[in-house]
Design a protein around this motif. Structure first.
Motif, mmCIF file in Angstrom:
data_model
loop_
_atom_site.group_PDB
_atom_site.id
_atom_site.type_symbol
_atom_site.label_atom_id
_atom_site.label_comp_id
_atom_site.label_asym_id
_atom_site.label_seq_id
_atom_site.Cartn_x
_atom_site.Cartn_y
_atom_site.Cartn_z
ATOM 1 N N THR A 1 0.838 -1.201 0.000
ATOM 2 C CA THR A 1 0.000 0.000 0.000
ATOM 3 C C THR A 1 0.873 1.250 0.000
ATOM 4 N N ASP A 2 0.260 2.360 -0.394
ATOM 5 C CA ASP A 2 0.962 3.635 -0.349
ATOM 6 C C ASP A 2 0.777 4.266 1.028
ATOM 7 N N GLU A 3 1.196 5.516 1.183
ATOM 8 C CA GLU A 3 1.120 6.175 2.486
ATOM 9 C C GLU A 3 -0.311 6.429 2.953
ATOM 10 N N ASN A 4 -1.275 6.409 2.034
ATOM 11 C CA ASN A 4 -2.681 6.611 2.400
ATOM 12 C C ASN A 4 -3.399 5.292 2.689
ATOM 13 N N THR B 1 -1.241 -0.214 -4.196
ATOM 14 C CA THR B 1 -0.536 0.370 -5.333
ATOM 15 C C THR B 1 -0.864 -0.404 -6.608
#
Length: 69
Positions: A37-40, A44
């Motif tokens: 996952t990304d930072e949010n 991805t």
């Protein structure tokens, strides 16, 4: 998830003892597989493509086993 494995480090250190080597079994922790996952916290695009390819390969392997057998 944990699985037992032979402790090669202890065996290699004690293999030259006069009484023989010490055998040991240790449990090793395997990290769970999780979506990249990304930072949010959103998956991805590469992670989604990787999961899709893995499922296609797995389905192809199962299909080939049924076809061959």
């Amino acid at each position: 998830m944990r699985f037992p494995k032979f402790d090669l480090d202890t065996y290699n250190r004690t293999k030259d003892l006069s009484g023989g080597p010490i055998y040991a079994i240790v449990e090793e922790e395997i990290p769970e597989i999780e979506m990249i996952t990304d930072e949010n916290g959103n998956p991805t695009r590469g992670g989604l493509i990787g999961y899709a390819l893995a499922y296609v390969c797995m389905a192809g392997l199962v299909g080939a086993m049924f076809y061959i057998l």
